[in-house]
Design a protein around this motif. Structure first.
Motif, short mmCIF file in Angstrom:
data_model
loop_
_atom_site.label_atom_id
_atom_site.label_comp_id
_atom_site.label_asym_id
_atom_site.label_seq_id
_atom_site.Cartn_x
_atom_site.Cartn_y
_atom_site.Cartn_z
N MET A 172 11.34 37.15 50.09
CA MET A 172 10.56 38.68 50.05
C MET A 172 10.24 38.83 48.51
O MET A 172 11.49 39.03 47.64
CB MET A 172 11.75 39.59 50.59
CG MET A 172 11.69 39.46 51.95
SD MET A 172 12.83 40.82 52.56
CE MET A 172 11.69 42.39 52.46
N GLU A 178 7.55 43.32 54.87
CA GLU A 178 6.38 43.10 53.65
C GLU A 178 5.02 42.82 54.27
O GLU A 178 3.90 43.55 54.21
CB GLU A 178 6.79 41.97 52.77
CG GLU A 178 8.01 42.36 52.01
CD GLU A 178 8.23 41.42 50.89
OE1 GLU A 178 8.60 41.63 49.87
OE2 GLU A 178 7.72 40.14 51.04
N SER A 213 9.32 41.60 47.22
CA SER A 213 9.70 42.77 46.61
C SER A 213 11.18 42.55 46.01
O SER A 213 11.65 43.74 45.69
CB SER A 213 9.44 43.56 47.66
OG SER A 213 10.50 43.51 48.97
N GLN A 214 11.87 41.76 46.70
CA GLN A 214 13.46 41.78 46.39
C GLN A 214 13.86 41.06 45.18
O GLN A 214 14.87 40.48 44.94
CB GLN A 214 14.20 41.15 47.77
CG GLN A 214 14.02 42.10 48.68
CD GLN A 214 14.29 43.61 48.65
OE1 GLN A 214 15.21 44.11 47.99
NE2 GLN A 214 13.02 44.65 48.78
N MET A 215 12.85 40.27 44.45
CA MET A 215 12.87 39.80 43.37
C MET A 215 13.83 40.57 42.46
O MET A 215 13.57 41.78 42.10
CB MET A 215 11.72 39.55 42.37
CG MET A 215 11.07 38.03 42.54
SD MET A 215 9.74 38.03 41.72
CE MET A 215 10.19 36.99 40.14
#
Lengths: 381, 137
Positions: free
Chosen positions: A241, A128, A243-245
């Motif tokens: 991270m 990220e 983006s990984q929600m």
């Protein structure tokens, strides 16, 4: 009928907040701890449990001259102190220690410190950070455009979070920012990470706070008015991270933590007189209201924009002005707890009349961690 | 451009960056979960815990899932620049910049089709995305 088991008997912030260049980060921890011990008549010799985050608990113990039989350095971001309250309650209840000191100090503005508080995440750095979102305003905000499209959240509603919280900050002499804000002030302030302007982002402050917890039974011997824990609270995490929600429109960590806290306390949303939702950025109270179940999904933005959390309205929210207006050291969760305690003691400059139940919910990292505490002025229910 | 941060590569992710050097976006996928891909790479499945994972090549097609336009500094970047999340056709999300597209909300519409490209950074190739040529992915 249930009786309270654990109480907060000491609660204090650092003597000064905002810009405190004369103190190191260790010094901010100590200043807050000494203030909290003084108000409830304790000395370091009386403390046998210590917890802190973003800083080595052993260093704080040594600096203050404390010999603990219980330590907790759980450090999952700014909500860590809310987790510490939960962990301390369990430790006191199981006899691991009797009197716990939780400290926070952060030289967020003056940077009189050896390192930043949050552990770097290896995967976040590898997958990220390389794309340039090095600072929280460009990372914590990443899910919001998705929420706007899917749930109808608007930029005006986000801006109203800052406007309404400023109304609360106006009551607090210690708040960094007091002057009233208009919607236009917020929307026209400097662009930081589109669509977020500067006034939708938290302050950057120096400061700290400390809490002292003991059993409800012992609490009656202290000079301060006890604030009791109702139930054991909640905690969870989704990870660093962003983006990984799992779903950008809702925080899984918020939902898990909130549900545990409400179930453990045996309360309904209609029982809650006062609410603190950690607001590093304007979207967090929106997610908090929805994910803790105070409103339906997609209704949080309108709820705040319609004024339903402002002074005198049905759900007093972030009554110190929050991280947007009161102060934000970096790990703000301690300050949400302090305002929850003031409200339950009946001593907040923005006191909610007859408030008996306060929910304090915090985020850690950037939608990484979460924790929830339920505070009450009543020793049985 | 060369001032941009290089990733620190670990043993478990070596294949990902080697694949990128060859112009491939490689994902791990879990065999017991029906070859379900996941991200970021690791030698086990984050859904079921199985170590039976394979490496698969992503199609390189995706859609703009969310974004911000950062006005904050970052080494090698000239603000403002777009930080975005792409939803790959394979159902996993990852961070990206939007290459060959102005950092302007008028040019960035959620769910617009994106396609894989690569940015050369030192001796590495960084997976990046750009608006898909010819519209629909």
């Amino acid at each position: 009928m249930s009786k309270a088991a654990i109480a907060i008997v000491g609660a204090a912030e650092t003597t000064r907040m905002g810009k405190v260049p004369e103190l190191s980060q260790t010094g901010l921890h100590a200043d807050a701890a000494l203030n909290a011990m003084a108000e409830c008549g304790l000395t370091p010799a009386d403390i046998d449990g210590i917890a802190t985050a973003g800083h080595d608990a052993a260093e704080i113990a040594q600096y203050l001259g404390i010999t603990p039989t219980w330590l907790d350095s759980t450090s999952v971001g700014g909500c860590s102190f809310i987790l510490h309250v939960r962990h301390a309650a369990a430790a006191i209840a199981t006899g691991l220690c009797k009197t716990v000191l939780i400290t926070h100090g952060e030289s967020g503005r003056s940077n009189n410190r050896a390192h930043r508080p949050l552990f770097p995440s290896m995967q976040q750095q590898e997958f990220e950070s390389i794309y340039g979102p090095l600072f929280p305003p460009a990372r914590f905000t990443l899910p919001v455009m998705r929420k706007m499209k899917d749930d109808g959240l608007t930029i005006e509603q986000l801006a109203m979070v800052a406007v309404v919280q400023r109304e609360w900050a106006a009551f607090h002499p210690r708040a960094t920012s007091h002057d009233p804000l208009t919607l236009d002030d917020v929307l026209s302030s400097k662009m930081i990470a589109w669509p977020f302007t500067k006034l939708m982002c938290c302050l950057v402050s120096d400061g700290g706070g400390a809490l002292i917890l003991t059993s409800a039974e012992r609490a009656k011997d202290f000079p301060t008015k006890p604030v009791y824990l109702r139930g054991m609270g909640g905690e969870s995490c989704e990870g660093p991270m962003i983006s990984q929600m799992e779903d950008f429109t809702t925080s899984k960590a918020f939902r898990v933590s909130g549900k545990a806290a409400f179930e453990s306390a045996g309360i309904l949303h209609s029982d809650v007189d006062h609410l603190m939702l950690y607001d590093a950025f304007a979207h967090l109270p929106v997610y908090g209201l929805e994910d803790l179940g105070f409103v339906g999904k997609g209704e949080g933005g309108a709820f705040i924009a319609e004024g339903r959390t402002r002074p005198g309205a049905e759900l007093p929210l972030n009554t110190n002005g929050g991280g947007l207006s009161y102060m934000h050291s970096g790990m703000y969760g301690m300050f949400a707890l302090q305002e929850g305690v003031r409200q339950m003691r009946g001593t907040s400059p923005a006191q909610v009349k007859d408030a008996k139940l306060s929910v304090v919910h915090g985020v850690g990292g950037m939608f990484s961690g979460a924790a929830t505490a339920v505070l009450t002025s009543e020793d049985q229910w | 451009m060369s001032d941009r941060t290089q990733p620190t590569i670990y043993p478990e992710t070596q294949f990902y960056w080697e694949g990128a050097k060859q112009g491939k976006l490689l994902l791990n996928a879990c065999t017991p979960c029906g070859n379900k891909p996941f991200f970021p790479p690791r030698p086990f499945c984050p859904h079921c815990g199985s170590r039976e994972v394979t490496v698969m090549q992503a199609s390189g097609r995706g859609a703009l899932h969310s974004f911000v336009i950062s006005h904050l500094p970052a080494p090698g970047y000239e603000p403002p620049f777009t930080v975005a999340v792409v939803m790959l056709e394979e159902g996993v999300k990852m961070l990206t910049n939007i290459m060959n597209c102005p950092p302007d909300p008028d040019h960035l519409e959620l769910d617009m089709p994106l396609e894989l490209t690569f940015e050369t950074r030192g001796d590495l190739k960084i997976p990046q995305f750009q608006p898909a040529k010819g519209g629909a992915a």
